[in-house]
Design an enzyme around this catalytic site. Sequence first.
Site, PDB file in Angstrom:
ATOM      1  N   GLN A 199      45.976  38.297  30.539  1.00  0.00           N
ATOM      2  CA  GLN A 199      45.416  37.309  31.456  1.00  0.00           C
ATOM      3  C   GLN A 199      44.574  36.352  30.654  1.00  0.00           C
ATOM      4  O   GLN A 199      43.645  36.757  29.951  1.00  0.00           O
ATOM      5  CB  GLN A 199      44.574  38.001  32.540  1.00  0.00           C
ATOM      6  N   LYS A 233      47.626  32.839  38.501  1.00  0.00           N
ATOM      7  CA  LYS A 233      46.883  33.810  39.327  1.00  0.00           C
ATOM      8  C   LYS A 233      45.714  33.115  40.029  1.00  0.00           C
ATOM      9  O   LYS A 233      44.889  32.464  39.371  1.00  0.00           O
ATOM     10  CB  LYS A 233      46.345  34.936  38.442  1.00  0.00           C
ATOM     11  N   TYR A 236      41.978  33.148  30.476  1.00  0.00           N
ATOM     12  CA  TYR A 236      41.093  32.128  31.030  1.00  0.00           C
ATOM     13  C   TYR A 236      41.214  30.952  30.081  1.00  0.00           C
ATOM     14  O   TYR A 236      40.985  31.114  28.866  1.00  0.00           O
ATOM     15  CB  TYR A 236      39.640  32.613  31.064  1.00  0.00           C
ATOM     16  N   HIS A 291      40.563  36.380  44.089  1.00  0.00           N
ATOM     17  CA  HIS A 291      39.707  37.058  43.104  1.00  0.00           C
ATOM     18  C   HIS A 291      38.922  38.203  43.769  1.00  0.00           C
ATOM     19  O   HIS A 291      37.776  38.482  43.437  1.00  0.00           O
ATOM     20  CB  HIS A 291      38.746  36.053  42.462  1.00  0.00           C
ATOM     21  N   ARG A 301      27.605  35.726  43.262  1.00  0.00           N
ATOM     22  CA  ARG A 301      27.631  37.079  43.827  1.00  0.00           C
ATOM     23  C   ARG A 301      26.182  37.536  43.876  1.00  0.00           C
ATOM     24  O   ARG A 301      25.544  37.762  42.837  1.00  0.00           O
ATOM     25  CB  ARG A 301      28.492  37.994  42.962  1.00  0.00           C
ATOM     26  N   TYR A 320      28.412  44.953  40.205  1.00  0.00           N
ATOM     27  CA  TYR A 320      29.256  43.907  39.625  1.00  0.00           C
ATOM     28  C   TYR A 320      30.719  44.131  40.024  1.00  0.00           C
ATOM     29  O   TYR A 320      31.432  43.205  40.407  1.00  0.00           O
ATOM     30  CB  TYR A 320      29.118  43.880  38.096  1.00  0.00           C
ATOM     31  N   THR A 333      44.606  32.516  34.950  1.00  0.00           N
ATOM     32  CA  THR A 333      43.757  32.589  36.149  1.00  0.00           C
ATOM     33  C   THR A 333      43.138  31.222  36.414  1.00  0.00           C
ATOM     34  O   THR A 333      42.529  30.630  35.522  1.00  0.00           O
ATOM     35  CB  THR A 333      42.673  33.662  35.965  1.00  0.00           C
TER      36      THR A 333
HETATM   37  C1  LIG Z   1      34.847  43.789  38.137  1.00  0.00           C
HETATM   38  C2  LIG Z   1      35.960  42.801  38.247  1.00  0.00           C
HETATM   39  C3  LIG Z   1      36.298  42.041  37.136  1.00  0.00           C
HETATM   40  C4  LIG Z   1      37.365  41.149  37.211  1.00  0.00           C
HETATM   41  N1  LIG Z   1      37.727  40.454  36.095  1.00  0.00           N
HETATM   42  C5  LIG Z   1      38.797  39.627  36.145  1.00  0.00           C
HETATM   43  C6  LIG Z   1      39.221  38.955  34.968  1.00  0.00           C
HETATM   44  O1  LIG Z   1      38.651  39.108  33.901  1.00  0.00           O
HETATM   45  N2  LIG Z   1      40.289  38.125  35.073  1.00  0.00           N
HETATM   46  C7  LIG Z   1      40.960  37.923  36.262  1.00  0.00           C
HETATM   47  O2  LIG Z   1      41.919  37.161  36.307  1.00  0.00           O
HETATM   48  N3  LIG Z   1      40.569  38.566  37.380  1.00  0.00           N
HETATM   49  C8  LIG Z   1      39.515  39.413  37.349  1.00  0.00           C
HETATM   50  N4  LIG Z   1      39.129  40.076  38.481  1.00  0.00           N
HETATM   51  C9  LIG Z   1      39.901  39.885  39.741  1.00  0.00           C
HETATM   52  C10 LIG Z   1      41.035  40.909  39.851  1.00  0.00           C
HETATM   53  O3  LIG Z   1      42.068  40.670  38.930  1.00  0.00           O
HETATM   54  C11 LIG Z   1      41.660  40.882  41.260  1.00  0.00           C
HETATM   55  O4  LIG Z   1      42.011  39.566  41.575  1.00  0.00           O
HETATM   56  C12 LIG Z   1      40.742  41.439  42.346  1.00  0.00           C
HETATM   57  O5  LIG Z   1      39.970  42.496  41.833  1.00  0.00           O
HETATM   58  C13 LIG Z   1      41.580  41.928  43.512  1.00  0.00           C
HETATM   59  O6  LIG Z   1      40.785  42.390  44.553  1.00  0.00           O
HETATM   60  P1  LIG Z   1      40.464  43.959  44.785  1.00  0.00           P
HETATM   61  O7  LIG Z   1      39.578  44.350  43.662  1.00  0.00           O
HETATM   62  O8  LIG Z   1      39.781  43.988  46.105  1.00  0.00           O
HETATM   63  O9  LIG Z   1      41.749  44.704  44.753  1.00  0.00           O
HETATM   64  C14 LIG Z   1      38.072  40.980  38.425  1.00  0.00           C
HETATM   65  C15 LIG Z   1      37.708  41.747  39.537  1.00  0.00           C
HETATM   66  C16 LIG Z   1      36.680  42.655  39.454  1.00  0.00           C
HETATM   67  C17 LIG Z   1      36.350  43.487  40.654  1.00  0.00           C
END
Ligand SMILES: Cc1cc2nc3c(=O)[nH]c(=O)nc-3n(C[C@H](O)[C@H](O)[C@H](O)COP(=O)(O)O)c2cc1C
Length: 387
Positions: free
Chosen positions: A126, A250, A128, A274, A163, A23, A154
């Site tokens: 953050q 974002k 939603y 993301h 995914r 995940y 976001t």
């Molecule tokens: C496991 C996971 C959960 C995430 N959950 C959120 C979230 O709840 N809210 C959000 O705005 N972005 C979420 N993201 C996106 C991250 O904020 C970010 O945009 C992204 O991880 C950046 O890429 P990187 O992991 O390759 O650095 C999530 C990413 C991952 C990997």
Amino acid sequence: MLVNVLDYRERARRRLPKIFFDYIDGGSFDEETMRANRADFAALTLQQRVLVEPKAQDLSTAYLGVRHPLPFMLGPVGFLGLYSGKGEFKAVRAAHAAGIPFCLSTFSIASLADLRAETKGPLHFQLYVLEDRTLCEELLQAAEHAGVDTLFVTVDTAITGIRERDVRNGFRSLTQMTPGLLARLALRPRWLAGIALNGLPSVRAIEHRPEFGRGALAQAANLSRGIDKTLCWKDIAWLRDRWLGKLIVKGILAPGDAAMARELGCDGIVISNHGGRQLDGASSTIRALPAIRSAVGPDFCLMLDGGIRRGTDIIKAIGLGADGVMLGRAYAYGLSAAGEQGVAGVIAVLEREISISLALMGVASIDDLKRRGRDVVTAKSKVWPPS
Ligand SMILES: Cc1cc2nc3c(=O)[nH]c(=O)nc-3n(C[C@H](O)[C@H](O)[C@H](O)COP(=O)(O)O)c2cc1C
């Protein structure tokens, strides 16, 4: 040995149940955008300069309107408390020990009030935007009470990308504990013990809402379903009126969207896809950065995330025009590998990599890097980055 972020990733892979590691680690469809986030960093060159008269190094810089000791912060990652018991607390403690901000995701086990009781450091939230605007309003009020001054909204997840690792693992349809799942989780006894110690994980911010179900799995599924799929610019205008603190959008990749956020009075954006978890085939974030900087001018705050695994990635992003950088998976790996120490370890690794690389470039400070920008971060090919 935990020498770099990839070592933390490998240890996280061994510590976490596969369903949670995948995940965190996975992206959408063929994961092309996720890979491009990394590959496009690798296609940039840093200029080596030697025999530069030494000056004291300064890694501090301003982003989100405040000066911070490091050019990066911890971005929102959902369900940290499922990767390590009390995960959100561990992450925020590590961030604040390093003097950098932490942004709590809407999808968190700990609430903002819990974290505020734990720390006085910079706490961002953050959001939603949910169809249930009453709940949305509750979340905004909780943010106000916790003294959050910066809200990240976001906007790239109105529809959740597919995914395929999650589909295969049954993660997407997971709403409650089954004997089969329990058997799979029991293969990682150390992780299970750490989680079980804190009782059944539950999303604290919506515990008082029985319609979301009991336990983090059911609550997560119901919250995801509740994200407003019709979100559009007029909602951002509404949020701009409603939220008195700083508002950051974002999930932007197009110059026109960045310009619109600025026009509506937002304080900045996060250039983000993301982490390649949404539109597969979309541009990498680093590739999108130069045109966005040109569209919004020099003074609008641009944060960037996606594929940050090395201090040199951070240098490249700042050299091409980002004010600051946000970590996602990098610190989630650290947390999953070694709890609070793991997050602190990842922050320290990146700080060290930035420090050494800047010294080898003959650049004394992040602010100097910002001034020199494209003179010191260049392309290996003529096509990339665009002028
Ligand atoms: C496991 C996971 C959960 C995430 N959950 C959120 C979230 O709840 N809210 C959000 O705005 N972005 C979420 N993201 C996106 C991250 O904020 C970010 O945009 C992204 O991880 C950046 O890429 P990187 O992991 O390759 O650095 C999530 C990413 C991952 C990997």
